[in-house]
Design an enzyme around this catalytic site. Structure first.
Site, mmCIF file in Angstrom:
data_model
loop_
_atom_site.group_PDB
_atom_site.id
_atom_site.type_symbol
_atom_site.label_atom_id
_atom_site.label_comp_id
_atom_site.label_asym_id
_atom_site.label_seq_id
_atom_site.Cartn_x
_atom_site.Cartn_y
_atom_site.Cartn_z
ATOM 1 N N LEU A 20 41.049 -7.750 -36.586
ATOM 2 C CA LEU A 20 41.938 -8.822 -37.056
ATOM 3 C C LEU A 20 41.188 -9.844 -37.898
ATOM 4 O O LEU A 20 41.773 -10.564 -38.699
ATOM 5 C CB LEU A 20 42.564 -9.533 -35.850
ATOM 6 C CG LEU A 20 43.562 -8.715 -35.040
ATOM 7 C CD1 LEU A 20 43.993 -9.483 -33.800
ATOM 8 C CD2 LEU A 20 44.774 -8.360 -35.898
ATOM 9 N N GLY A 21 39.887 -9.941 -37.653
ATOM 10 C CA GLY A 21 39.120 -10.935 -38.391
ATOM 11 C C GLY A 21 37.709 -10.948 -37.845
ATOM 12 O O GLY A 21 37.446 -10.454 -36.758
ATOM 13 N N GLY A 23 34.849 -13.600 -36.945
ATOM 14 C CA GLY A 23 34.577 -15.035 -36.834
ATOM 15 C C GLY A 23 33.110 -15.246 -36.507
ATOM 16 O O GLY A 23 32.314 -14.312 -36.531
ATOM 17 N N LYS A 24 32.811 -16.472 -36.112
ATOM 18 C CA LYS A 24 31.432 -16.757 -35.723
ATOM 19 C C LYS A 24 31.149 -15.977 -34.450
ATOM 20 O O LYS A 24 32.019 -15.753 -33.628
ATOM 21 C CB LYS A 24 31.234 -18.256 -35.490
ATOM 22 C CG LYS A 24 32.219 -18.890 -34.525
ATOM 23 C CD LYS A 24 31.890 -20.346 -34.307
ATOM 24 C CE LYS A 24 32.984 -21.013 -33.515
ATOM 25 N NZ LYS A 24 33.995 -21.641 -34.370
ATOM 26 N N LYS A 43 38.603 -10.959 -28.650
ATOM 27 C CA LYS A 43 37.435 -11.413 -29.407
ATOM 28 C C LYS A 43 36.188 -10.933 -28.691
ATOM 29 O O LYS A 43 36.055 -11.121 -27.477
ATOM 30 C CB LYS A 43 37.400 -12.932 -29.545
ATOM 31 C CG LYS A 43 36.090 -13.407 -30.222
ATOM 32 C CD LYS A 43 36.216 -14.669 -30.991
ATOM 33 C CE LYS A 43 34.915 -14.946 -31.751
ATOM 34 N NZ LYS A 43 34.999 -16.175 -32.570
ATOM 35 N N ASP A 137 37.183 -29.657 -33.673
ATOM 36 C CA ASP A 137 36.818 -28.701 -34.729
ATOM 37 C C ASP A 137 38.065 -28.233 -35.467
ATOM 38 O O ASP A 137 38.206 -27.038 -35.758
ATOM 39 C CB ASP A 137 36.064 -27.512 -34.102
ATOM 40 C CG ASP A 137 35.231 -26.764 -35.136
ATOM 41 O OD1 ASP A 137 34.760 -25.658 -34.848
ATOM 42 O OD2 ASP A 137 35.092 -27.283 -36.269
ATOM 43 N N LYS A 139 40.090 -27.306 -38.355
ATOM 44 C CA LYS A 139 39.876 -26.920 -39.756
ATOM 45 C C LYS A 139 40.662 -25.637 -39.990
ATOM 46 O O LYS A 139 41.049 -24.962 -39.031
ATOM 47 C CB LYS A 139 38.381 -26.717 -40.033
ATOM 48 C CG LYS A 139 37.706 -25.691 -39.148
ATOM 49 C CD LYS A 139 36.200 -25.675 -39.349
ATOM 50 C CE LYS A 139 35.539 -24.678 -38.413
ATOM 51 N NZ LYS A 139 34.066 -24.716 -38.518
ATOM 52 N N ASN A 142 40.153 -22.489 -37.922
ATOM 53 C CA ASN A 142 40.492 -22.485 -36.483
ATOM 54 C C ASN A 142 41.981 -22.590 -36.236
ATOM 55 O O ASN A 142 42.412 -22.927 -35.138
ATOM 56 C CB ASN A 142 39.793 -23.659 -35.778
ATOM 57 C CG ASN A 142 38.316 -23.396 -35.621
ATOM 58 O OD1 ASN A 142 37.870 -22.256 -35.734
ATOM 59 N ND2 ASN A 142 37.549 -24.444 -35.397
ATOM 60 N N ASP A 155 40.456 -21.546 -30.936
ATOM 61 C CA ASP A 155 39.008 -21.711 -30.845
ATOM 62 C C ASP A 155 38.582 -23.035 -30.236
ATOM 63 O O ASP A 155 38.114 -23.936 -30.918
ATOM 64 C CB ASP A 155 38.350 -21.562 -32.207
ATOM 65 C CG ASP A 155 36.858 -21.313 -32.032
ATOM 66 O OD1 ASP A 155 36.217 -20.827 -32.959
ATOM 67 O OD2 ASP A 155 36.355 -21.611 -30.929
ATOM 68 N N THR A 172 26.009 -47.070 -14.473
ATOM 69 C CA THR A 172 24.911 -46.882 -15.396
ATOM 70 C C THR A 172 25.005 -45.497 -16.024
ATOM 71 O O THR A 172 25.447 -44.557 -15.382
ATOM 72 C CB THR A 172 23.556 -46.989 -14.664
ATOM 73 O OG1 THR A 172 22.554 -46.570 -15.598
ATOM 74 C CG2 THR A 172 23.512 -46.086 -13.430
HETATM 75 N N1 LIG Z 1 45.374 -12.794 -35.468
HETATM 76 C C1 LIG Z 1 44.610 -13.368 -34.469
HETATM 77 N N2 LIG Z 1 45.198 -13.628 -33.288
HETATM 78 C C2 LIG Z 1 44.474 -14.194 -32.320
HETATM 79 N N3 LIG Z 1 43.162 -14.545 -32.443
HETATM 80 C C3 LIG Z 1 42.550 -14.301 -33.602
HETATM 81 N N4 LIG Z 1 41.231 -14.643 -33.726
HETATM 82 C C4 LIG Z 1 40.503 -15.283 -32.650
HETATM 83 C C5 LIG Z 1 40.722 -16.808 -32.664
HETATM 84 C C6 LIG Z 1 40.025 -17.449 -31.512
HETATM 85 C C7 LIG Z 1 40.598 -18.112 -30.471
HETATM 86 N N5 LIG Z 1 39.737 -18.629 -29.567
HETATM 87 C C8 LIG Z 1 38.491 -18.403 -29.869
HETATM 88 N N6 LIG Z 1 37.456 -18.872 -29.063
HETATM 89 C C9 LIG Z 1 36.151 -18.650 -29.379
HETATM 90 O O1 LIG Z 1 35.827 -18.020 -30.365
HETATM 91 N N7 LIG Z 1 35.263 -19.193 -28.485
HETATM 92 C C10 LIG Z 1 33.901 -19.073 -28.605
HETATM 93 C C11 LIG Z 1 33.277 -18.911 -29.840
HETATM 94 C C12 LIG Z 1 31.878 -18.830 -29.854
HETATM 95 C C13 LIG Z 1 31.123 -18.902 -28.687
HETATM 96 C C14 LIG Z 1 31.812 -19.057 -27.496
HETATM 97 C C15 LIG Z 1 31.037 -19.128 -26.223
HETATM 98 F F1 LIG Z 1 30.915 -17.882 -25.779
HETATM 99 F F2 LIG Z 1 29.844 -19.658 -26.476
HETATM 100 F F3 LIG Z 1 31.696 -19.870 -25.342
HETATM 101 C C16 LIG Z 1 33.169 -19.151 -27.432
HETATM 102 S S1 LIG Z 1 38.332 -17.519 -31.308
HETATM 103 C C17 LIG Z 1 43.255 -13.694 -34.655
HETATM 104 BR BR1 LIG Z 1 42.392 -13.393 -36.310
#
Ligand SMILES: Nc1ncnc(NCCc2cnc(NC(=O)Nc3cccc(C(F)(F)F)c3)s2)c1Br
Length: 273
Positions: A20-21, A23-24, A43, A137, A139, A142, A155, A172
């Protein structure tokens, strides 16, 4: 239904579909949970990419934060599991994909589409802040698009729960762990600033303080060096809203409930969001 109850998911519980994509930290795949036939987004994060100790805490915090969130404009995170090399996030599937790709395709959005998007995101942030969560975050990368074209904030890998400041301010600070001291620094108005940046980028196709060098971008942000290009033509109402959000003094930024009453939003946003 993909239950959020703590059960041990494994990769064998899912049929994996198309990517689907990317990402980082990893890629996202369409997936179907075999028992329920529920469609989800999976993911995949590579442990090698995540500092071993930190990720467990961060994933737990993300799942903890998201498990209490239910809003049509916030993407659900159902749970996570991991094997020896990867961490898997079980996510709601956003059928119309990534907003940043839609913005690239359109170059910029109309005032009506922008106002509709901004008001739905403002309602999601009002909900989020009401739960003492700040996203931090916001943007295009996300934000995803659901089946009906509705936006979904995603995200929360970088979001924090805000503690009520009285609890931390009177005692404190010395004995507070970093994450508590840090959240004391950020308050929810950081998301109002980012929403203002987003509104500008929806209308002009570029963020307001973009520059070739990071040092220049940094200087333009701290000086709030806000300029509106003459092309594309944008109404004074839109510029007025953006100018009330991109204010250096965070206490002076337009509160989100006031944003929903701004004339430009009222006149341009599609009420159904
Ligand atoms: N069509 C789609 N339908 C649904 N989703 C899609 N893409 C995923 C979007 C996301 C939602 N939430 C996310 N969360 C994280 O990525 N968290 C994250 C990221 C780095 C490290 C870490 C950690 F491991 F360090 F915690 C935790 S990415 C798509 Br394209």
């Amino acid at each position: 239904k993909v239950s959020t109850a703590e059960r041990r998911w494994t990769l064998d519980d899912f049929d994996i579909g198309k990517p689907l994509g990317s990402g980082k930290f990893g890629n996202v795949y369409l997936a179907r949970e075999k028992r329920s036939n529920q469609i989800v987004a999976l993911k995949v994060l590579f442990k090698s990419e995540l500092k071993q100790s930190q990720f467990e805490h961060q994933v737990r915090r993300e799942v903890e934060i998201q498990s209490h969130l239910r809003h049509p404009n916030i993407l659900r995170l159902y749970g996570y599991f991991y094997d020896e090399t990867r961490v898997y996030l079980l996510l709601e599937y956003a059928a119309k994909g990534e907003l940043y790709k839609e913005l690239q395709k359109c170059t910029y959005f109309s005032e009506r589409r922008t106002a509709t998007y901004i008001s739905s995101l403002a309602r999601a942030l009002i909900y989020l802040h009401g739960k003492h969560v700040i996203h931090r975050d916001i943007k295009p990368e996300n934000i995803l698009i659901g089946l009906q074209g509705e936006l979904k904030i995603a995200d929360f890998g970088w979001s924090v729960r805000t503690f009520n400041r009285r609890q931390t301010m009177c005692g404190t600070l010395d004995y507070l762990p970093p994450e508590m001291v840090e959240s004391a620094e950020h308050d929810a108005t950081v998301d109002i600033w980012s929403l203002g940046i987003l509104c500008y980028e929806f209308l002009y196709g570029v963020p307001p303080f973009e520059a070739k060098e990071h040092s220049d971008t940094y200087r333009r942000i701290v000086n709030v060096h806000l300029k509106f290009p003459s092309i594309p033509i944008v109404s004074p109402g839109a510029k007025n809203l953006i100018s009330q959000m991109l204010v250096k003094d965070s206490s002076q930024r337009l509160p989100l409930h006031r944003l929903l009453q701004h004339p430009w939003i009222v006149q341009n946003a599609n009420p159904s969001g």
